[in-house]
Write an enzyme that holds these catalytic residues in place. Structure first.
Site, PDB file in Angstrom:
ATOM      1  CG  ASP A   9       3.483  -7.228   7.434  1.00 44.28           C
ATOM      2  OD1 ASP A   9       2.945  -6.674   6.446  1.00 44.28           O
ATOM      3  OD2 ASP A   9       2.838  -7.854   8.286  1.00 44.28           O
ATOM      4  NE  ARG A  57      -2.021  -4.432  -1.860  1.00 41.79           N
ATOM      5  CZ  ARG A  57      -1.622  -3.964  -0.661  1.00 41.79           C
ATOM      6  NH1 ARG A  57      -0.678  -4.557   0.011  1.00 41.79           N
ATOM      7  NH2 ARG A  57      -2.210  -2.903  -0.137  1.00 41.79           N
ATOM      8  NE  ARG A  66      -4.752  -5.092   6.496  1.00 38.80           N
ATOM      9  CZ  ARG A  66      -4.072  -4.988   5.359  1.00 38.80           C
ATOM     10  NH1 ARG A  66      -4.643  -5.340   4.246  1.00 38.80           N
ATOM     11  NH2 ARG A  66      -2.835  -4.560   5.331  1.00 38.80           N
ATOM     12  CB  ALA A  77     -13.532   9.051  19.712  1.00 38.46           C
ATOM     13  CG  ASP A  85       1.195  -2.879  10.350  1.00 35.91           C
ATOM     14  OD1 ASP A  85       2.130  -2.262   9.826  1.00 35.91           O
ATOM     15  OD2 ASP A  85       0.381  -3.558   9.702  1.00 35.91           O
ATOM     16  CB  THR A 133       2.744   0.481   6.191  1.00 37.10           C
ATOM     17  OG1 THR A 133       1.404   0.181   6.574  1.00 37.10           O
ATOM     18  CG2 THR A 133       3.650   0.112   7.353  1.00 37.10           C
ATOM     19  N   GLY A 158       0.835  -1.204   0.000  1.00 38.88           N
ATOM     20  CA  GLY A 158       0.000   0.000   0.000  1.00 38.88           C
ATOM     21  C   GLY A 158       0.869   1.254   0.000  1.00 38.88           C
ATOM     22  NE  ARG A 172     -28.179  12.626  11.530  1.00 41.79           N
ATOM     23  CZ  ARG A 172     -28.235  13.222  10.361  1.00 41.79           C
ATOM     24  NH1 ARG A 172     -27.136  13.604   9.761  1.00 41.79           N
ATOM     25  NH2 ARG A 172     -29.379  13.415   9.766  1.00 41.79           N
ATOM     26  CG  ASP A 174      -2.218  -0.217   8.590  1.00 41.43           C
ATOM     27  OD1 ASP A 174      -3.003   0.741   8.499  1.00 41.43           O
ATOM     28  OD2 ASP A 174      -2.348  -1.277   7.948  1.00 41.43           O
TER      29      ASP A 174
END
Ligand code: ATP
Length: 328
Positions: free
Chosen positions: A107, A76, A176, A191, A134, A130, A15, A167, A132
């Site tokens: 990774d 990819r 992920r 939040a 991660d 990346t 990505g 709302r 993420d």
């Protein structure tokens, strides 16, 4: 520096992430600085297999430090997963007289790089790129800081609607396997609840907590949900469940999706990418291979790729506590 490396290639894989261009630029310019050749591989491993390789110089990478995405393109590659594909990739590296490869990616990209190195004894260095965050062995990955700021900005805008209409918004963000984006952007955007892959609070506890907040006078709420949340429901099912079990709110779902990957990199990501790009070339010139260049406590570090591929043990306890306290 004593070295046999005279020609380095660089590619981006997996990505895309904001700051990848800044990392490519730093690799190319480090090669110029140390008087060695540099080539760019287009479309990641797929381009390596199909010999999409071009020589780059310091001027080839002008005006890209401020741009999101990757000018080398990313891809990819299914073929690279097979040894036959990696054999073709190796043959092209040799054909172009390339001595070492810098892989900017996540990774999966590192796993591919490690296989290439192990099978053909070819020097490789990884740079974590990346959104993420991660990857084990580095405090930050390139693109994460920019993505966080993009997410906070998006949630701020959604909050305007949430508060104008009483709302409750469930907002899905990337992540992920790692809750870093959800937790940090969730705290930064105020939040009410944050659902992450590493921690399953249970849907009933979520409903109880929302009911409690409502009783304390809250009239709108933001729930940030990482895409890898383990509640067992997707975000739309979760939204429906909340609507059925909580009175007084209209529930809406918003999936932020790919806007989280785009945009100009933050200053932090540009500087991080520049440090890691320089570190990658210097590591190769020092004869290192099968390592990732990371950042730990603000210091550029060299981590074995195998360690970078280990599951990241990340303690979110402090952030979870802060999120709980500041959302009362
Ligand atoms: P992101 O974190 O953005 O998903 P990533 O680097 O983990 O980035 P992947 O799609 O997992 O992205 O991997 C990128 C490429 O690396 C794959 O398309 C494939 O070519 C190569 N790759 C991934 N896993 C392997 C593997 N087990 N063996 C060989 N190559 C691999």
């Amino acid at each position: 520096m004593t070295t046999k490396v005279k020609h380095i290639a660089v590619l981006t894989s997996g990505g895309d992430a904001p700051g990848m261009n800044a990392a490519i630029r730093a690799v190319v310019r480090s090669c110029s600085y140390y008087n060695i050749k540099c080539s760019g591989v287009f479309k990641g491993y797929e381009g390596l297999i199909h010999n999409q390789i071009e020589e780059l110089n310091a001027r080839s990478v002008r005006n890209i430090i401020n741009k999101g995405g990757t000018f080398l393109k990313s891809a990819r590659s299914k073929d690279f997963r097979a040894v036959e594909g990696r054999q073709k990739a190796y043959a092209n590296l040799k054909k172009n007289n390339i001595d070492a490869l810098v892989v900017i990616g996540g990774d999966g990209s590192f796993t591919g790089a490690l296989k290439l190195s192990e099978e053909f004894n070819f020097p490789v260095v990884g740079i974590p790129g990346t959104i993420d965050n991660d990857i084990n062995g580095t405090d930050y990955t390139i693109g994460y800081d920019t993505a966080l700021n993009t997410v906070v900005e998006a949630i701020d805008k959604i909050r305007d609607t949430a508060s104008s209409h009483n709302r409750l918004f469930l907002i899905e963000v990337m992540g992920r396997d790692a809750g870093d984006i959800a937790l940090n952007a969730g705290i930064g955007a105020g939040a009410e609840e944050i659902l992450i892959p590493e921690e399953n609070m249970g849907i009933d506890r979520l409903i109880e907590s929302l009911k409690k907040s409502k009783k304390t006078g809250k009239t709108s709420s933001i729930i940030v949900v990482a895409e890898g949340d383990t509640s067992g429901k997707n975000i739309f099912e979760l939204g429906q469940y909340v609507e059925e079990h909580l009175d007084g709110y209209e529930v809406r779902v918003s999936v932020l999706g790919h806007i989280q990957r785009g945009g100009a990199p933050s200053c932090y990501d540009r500087v991080l990418a520049s440090k890691l790009g320089v570190g990658a070339v210097e590591a190769l010139l020092e004869g290192k291979s099968e390592v990732m260049i990371g950042i730990v406590h603000k210091t550029v570090t060299i981590v074995p790729l195998k360690e970078a591929l280990d599951k990241r043990i990340h303690k979110h306890d402090m952030l979870i506590k802060v999120a709980d306290i500041t959302s009362v």
